[in-house]
Write a protein that holds these residues in place. Sequence first.
Motif, PDB file in Angstrom:
ATOM      1  N   LEU A   1       0.848  -1.188   0.000  1.00 17.29           N
ATOM      2  CA  LEU A   1       0.000   0.000   0.000  1.00 17.29           C
ATOM      3  C   LEU A   1       0.887   1.244   0.000  1.00 17.29           C
ATOM      4  CD1 LEU A   1      -3.066   0.596   0.298  1.00 17.29           C
ATOM      5  CD2 LEU A   1      -2.667   0.790   2.729  1.00 17.29           C
ATOM      6  N   PRO A   2       0.603   2.224  -0.861  1.00 12.85           N
ATOM      7  CA  PRO A   2       1.443   3.427  -0.882  1.00 12.85           C
ATOM      8  C   PRO A   2       1.464   4.120   0.475  1.00 12.85           C
ATOM      9  CG  PRO A   2      -0.148   3.449  -2.686  1.00 12.85           C
ATOM     10  CD  PRO A   2      -0.469   2.278  -1.818  1.00 12.85           C
ATOM     11  N   SER A   3       2.601   4.670   0.812  1.00 12.84           N
ATOM     12  CA  SER A   3       2.763   5.342   2.092  1.00 12.84           C
ATOM     13  C   SER A   3       1.776   6.491   2.267  1.00 12.84           C
ATOM     14  CB  SER A   3       4.193   5.860   2.204  1.00 12.84           C
ATOM     15  OG  SER A   3       4.371   6.561   3.402  1.00 12.84           O
ATOM     16  N   SER A   4       1.473   7.192   1.174  1.00 14.18           N
ATOM     17  CA  SER A   4       0.547   8.326   1.247  1.00 14.18           C
ATOM     18  C   SER A   4      -0.885   7.897   1.538  1.00 14.18           C
ATOM     19  CB  SER A   4       0.588   9.115  -0.060  1.00 14.18           C
ATOM     20  OG  SER A   4       0.180   8.291  -1.133  1.00 14.18           O
ATOM     21  N   SER A   5      -1.183   6.610   1.422  1.00 13.07           N
ATOM     22  CA  SER A   5      -2.539   6.104   1.658  1.00 13.07           C
ATOM     23  C   SER A   5      -2.687   5.422   3.005  1.00 13.07           C
ATOM     24  CB  SER A   5      -2.926   5.115   0.564  1.00 13.07           C
ATOM     25  OG  SER A   5      -2.955   5.759  -0.682  1.00 13.07           O
ATOM     26  N   ARG A   6      -1.632   5.416   3.816  1.00 11.57           N
ATOM     27  CA  ARG A   6      -1.708   4.757   5.117  1.00 11.57           C
ATOM     28  C   ARG A   6      -2.197   5.715   6.190  1.00 11.57           C
ATOM     29  NH1 ARG A   6       3.536   0.950   5.797  1.00 11.57           N
ATOM     30  NH2 ARG A   6       3.048  -0.460   4.102  1.00 11.57           N
ATOM     31  N   MET A   7      -3.103   5.241   6.980  1.00 14.80           N
ATOM     32  CA  MET A   7      -3.631   6.007   8.097  1.00 14.80           C
ATOM     33  C   MET A   7      -2.666   5.871   9.269  1.00 14.80           C
ATOM     34  SD  MET A   7      -7.404   5.557   9.797  1.00 14.80           S
ATOM     35  CE  MET A   7      -8.188   5.483   8.201  1.00 14.80           C
ATOM     36  N   ARG A   8      -2.326   7.010   9.886  1.00 12.86           N
ATOM     37  CA  ARG A   8      -1.365   6.980  10.979  1.00 12.86           C
ATOM     38  C   ARG A   8      -1.845   7.685  12.238  1.00 12.86           C
ATOM     39  NH1 ARG A   8       1.749   7.268   6.369  1.00 12.86           N
ATOM     40  NH2 ARG A   8       3.343   5.657   6.213  1.00 12.86           N
ATOM     41  N   ARG A   9      -2.747   8.624  12.106  1.00 13.59           N
ATOM     42  CA  ARG A   9      -3.152   9.444  13.251  1.00 13.59           C
ATOM     43  C   ARG A   9      -4.366   8.844  13.955  1.00 13.59           C
ATOM     44  NH1 ARG A   9      -4.109  14.695  10.430  1.00 13.59           N
ATOM     45  NH2 ARG A   9      -4.882  15.324  12.466  1.00 13.59           N
ATOM     46  N   GLY A  10      -4.334   8.896  15.262  1.00 11.31           N
ATOM     47  CA  GLY A  10      -5.401   8.317  16.067  1.00 11.31           C
ATOM     48  C   GLY A  10      -6.760   8.910  15.787  1.00 11.31           C
ATOM     49  N   GLU A  11      -6.818  10.212  15.525  1.00 12.96           N
ATOM     50  CA  GLU A  11      -8.126  10.826  15.273  1.00 12.96           C
ATOM     51  C   GLU A  11      -8.731  10.361  13.953  1.00 12.96           C
ATOM     52  OE1 GLU A  11      -5.167  14.283  14.375  1.00 12.96           O
ATOM     53  OE2 GLU A  11      -5.526  13.099  16.149  1.00 12.96           O
ATOM     54  N   GLU A  12      -7.883   9.964  12.991  1.00 15.79           N
ATOM     55  CA  GLU A  12      -8.408   9.417  11.741  1.00 15.79           C
ATOM     56  C   GLU A  12      -9.045   8.050  11.988  1.00 15.79           C
ATOM     57  OE1 GLU A  12      -5.144  11.559   8.827  1.00 15.79           O
ATOM     58  OE2 GLU A  12      -4.732   9.566   9.641  1.00 15.79           O
ATOM     59  N   PHE A  13      -8.384   7.219  12.795  1.00 16.65           N
ATOM     60  CA  PHE A  13      -8.968   5.931  13.166  1.00 16.65           C
ATOM     61  C   PHE A  13     -10.294   6.150  13.892  1.00 16.65           C
ATOM     62  CE2 PHE A  13      -4.709   4.393  12.376  1.00 16.65           C
ATOM     63  CZ  PHE A  13      -4.881   3.073  11.994  1.00 16.65           C
ATOM     64  N   SER A  14     -10.300   7.075  14.845  1.00 26.25           N
ATOM     65  CA  SER A  14     -11.513   7.347  15.629  1.00 26.25           C
ATOM     66  C   SER A  14     -12.656   7.825  14.748  1.00 26.25           C
ATOM     67  CB  SER A  14     -11.233   8.400  16.701  1.00 26.25           C
ATOM     68  OG  SER A  14     -10.308   7.916  17.624  1.00 26.25           O
ATOM     69  N   THR A  15     -12.362   8.714  13.809  1.00 22.85           N
ATOM     70  CA  THR A  15     -13.406   9.223  12.918  1.00 22.85           C
ATOM     71  C   THR A  15     -14.033   8.088  12.122  1.00 22.85           C
ATOM     72  OG1 THR A  15     -12.319  11.368  12.726  1.00 22.85           O
ATOM     73  CG2 THR A  15     -13.872  10.792  10.996  1.00 22.85           C
ATOM     74  N   ALA A  16     -13.216   7.223  11.565  1.00 20.05           N
ATOM     75  CA  ALA A  16     -13.743   6.117  10.757  1.00 20.05           C
ATOM     76  C   ALA A  16     -14.555   5.145  11.607  1.00 20.05           C
ATOM     77  CB  ALA A  16     -12.606   5.382  10.063  1.00 20.05           C
ATOM     78  N   VAL A  17     -14.065   4.819  12.796  1.00 25.22           N
ATOM     79  CA  VAL A  17     -14.718   3.805  13.624  1.00 25.22           C
ATOM     80  C   VAL A  17     -15.967   4.348  14.296  1.00 25.22           C
ATOM     81  CG1 VAL A  17     -14.429   2.336  15.653  1.00 25.22           C
ATOM     82  CG2 VAL A  17     -12.603   2.481  13.959  1.00 25.22           C
ATOM     83  N   ARG A  18     -15.893   5.552  14.835  1.00 23.38           N
ATOM     84  CA  ARG A  18     -17.015   6.086  15.611  1.00 23.38           C
ATOM     85  C   ARG A  18     -18.092   6.761  14.779  1.00 23.38           C
ATOM     86  NH1 ARG A  18     -13.132   8.296  20.174  1.00 23.38           N
ATOM     87  NH2 ARG A  18     -12.859   6.348  21.316  1.00 23.38           N
ATOM     88  N   LYS A  19     -17.691   7.442  13.713  1.00 23.18           N
ATOM     89  CA  LYS A  19     -18.660   8.220  12.946  1.00 23.18           C
ATOM     90  C   LYS A  19     -19.040   7.584  11.622  1.00 23.18           C
ATOM     91  CE  LYS A  19     -17.126  12.560  14.931  1.00 23.18           C
ATOM     92  NZ  LYS A  19     -16.504  13.868  14.682  1.00 23.18           N
ATOM     93  N   GLY A  20     -18.324   6.555  11.218  1.00 21.68           N
ATOM     94  CA  GLY A  20     -18.570   5.957   9.913  1.00 21.68           C
ATOM     95  C   GLY A  20     -19.455   4.727   9.979  1.00 21.68           C
ATOM     96  N   GLY A  21     -19.668   4.133   8.822  1.00 22.35           N
ATOM     97  CA  GLY A  21     -20.438   2.902   8.728  1.00 22.35           C
ATOM     98  C   GLY A  21     -19.555   1.699   9.003  1.00 22.35           C
ATOM     99  N   ARG A  22     -20.204   0.563   9.232  1.00 28.41           N
ATOM    100  CA  ARG A  22     -19.463  -0.652   9.557  1.00 28.41           C
ATOM    101  C   ARG A  22     -20.071  -1.829   8.804  1.00 28.41           C
ATOM    102  NH1 ARG A  22     -20.087  -2.454  15.542  1.00 28.41           N
ATOM    103  NH2 ARG A  22     -22.078  -3.084  14.697  1.00 28.41           N
ATOM    104  N   ALA A  23     -19.206  -2.689   8.309  1.00 26.31           N
ATOM    105  CA  ALA A  23     -19.647  -3.917   7.657  1.00 26.31           C
ATOM    106  C   ALA A  23     -18.783  -5.051   8.190  1.00 26.31           C
ATOM    107  CB  ALA A  23     -19.510  -3.813   6.138  1.00 26.31           C
ATOM    108  N   GLY A  24     -19.423  -6.039   8.783  1.00 31.71           N
ATOM    109  CA  GLY A  24     -18.693  -7.134   9.398  1.00 31.71           C
ATOM    110  C   GLY A  24     -18.780  -8.420   8.611  1.00 31.71           C
ATOM    111  N   ARG A  25     -17.708  -9.160   8.651  1.00 31.97           N
ATOM    112  CA  ARG A  25     -17.592 -10.488   8.063  1.00 31.97           C
ATOM    113  C   ARG A  25     -16.910 -11.364   9.105  1.00 31.97           C
ATOM    114  NH1 ARG A  25     -20.755 -11.588   4.969  1.00 31.97           N
ATOM    115  NH2 ARG A  25     -19.498 -13.198   4.049  1.00 31.97           N
ATOM    116  N   PRO A  26     -16.897 -12.687   8.925  1.00 32.74           N
ATOM    117  CA  PRO A  26     -16.260 -13.539   9.934  1.00 32.74           C
ATOM    118  C   PRO A  26     -14.777 -13.253  10.163  1.00 32.74           C
ATOM    119  CG  PRO A  26     -17.685 -14.856   8.529  1.00 32.74           C
ATOM    120  CD  PRO A  26     -17.638 -13.471   7.935  1.00 32.74           C
ATOM    121  N   THR A  27     -14.029 -12.907   9.122  1.00 26.37           N
ATOM    122  CA  THR A  27     -12.592 -12.693   9.296  1.00 26.37           C
ATOM    123  C   THR A  27     -12.201 -11.240   9.535  1.00 26.37           C
ATOM    124  OG1 THR A  27     -12.225 -12.486   6.925  1.00 26.37           O
ATOM    125  CG2 THR A  27     -11.956 -14.690   7.898  1.00 26.37           C
ATOM    126  N   LEU A  28     -13.093 -10.295   9.205  1.00 25.80           N
ATOM    127  CA  LEU A  28     -12.734  -8.886   9.359  1.00 25.80           C
ATOM    128  C   LEU A  28     -13.967  -8.008   9.497  1.00 25.80           C
ATOM    129  CD1 LEU A  28     -13.273  -7.385   6.346  1.00 25.80           C
ATOM    130  CD2 LEU A  28     -11.299  -8.763   5.791  1.00 25.80           C
TER     131      LEU A  28
END
Length: 123
Positions: A2-29
């Motif tokens: 994955l290109p370095s420019s496309s990697r998420m590194r900051r905690g607030e970016e993770f939080s935004t995606a997890v807390r405010k975004g949609g979620r789709a679950g599968r058995p492995t991920l």
Amino acid sequence: MLPSSSRMRRGEEFSTAVRKGGRAGRPTLVAHFGMREESGEPPLVGFVVSRAVGGAVVRNQVKRRLRHLMRDRLDRLPRGSLLVVRANPPAASARSERLAAELDVALDRLLRRRDPSRGRRDG
């Protein structure tokens, strides 16, 4: 990889995606999808692989496999998007084909929810 420019590194970016975004679950991920305020930015992808998946070697293998799979799917993500892929314990023993298929299903669901017209098929 994955290109370095496309990697998420900051905690607030993770939080935004997890807390405010949609979620789709599968058995492995589980995939969490959110959008940034700056919609012109390239999409960012982050990975969460907990100790429940396995030891350090197994966790790193799972992360590498997921990064490799996301490299080919990055162009499907709209600009300004945030995607967090969280591995579940079955991901450690899953074949790459299964991980790829489940990642595709999760991405399709999330992108269809964001743009309902994409999911409609006449006929």
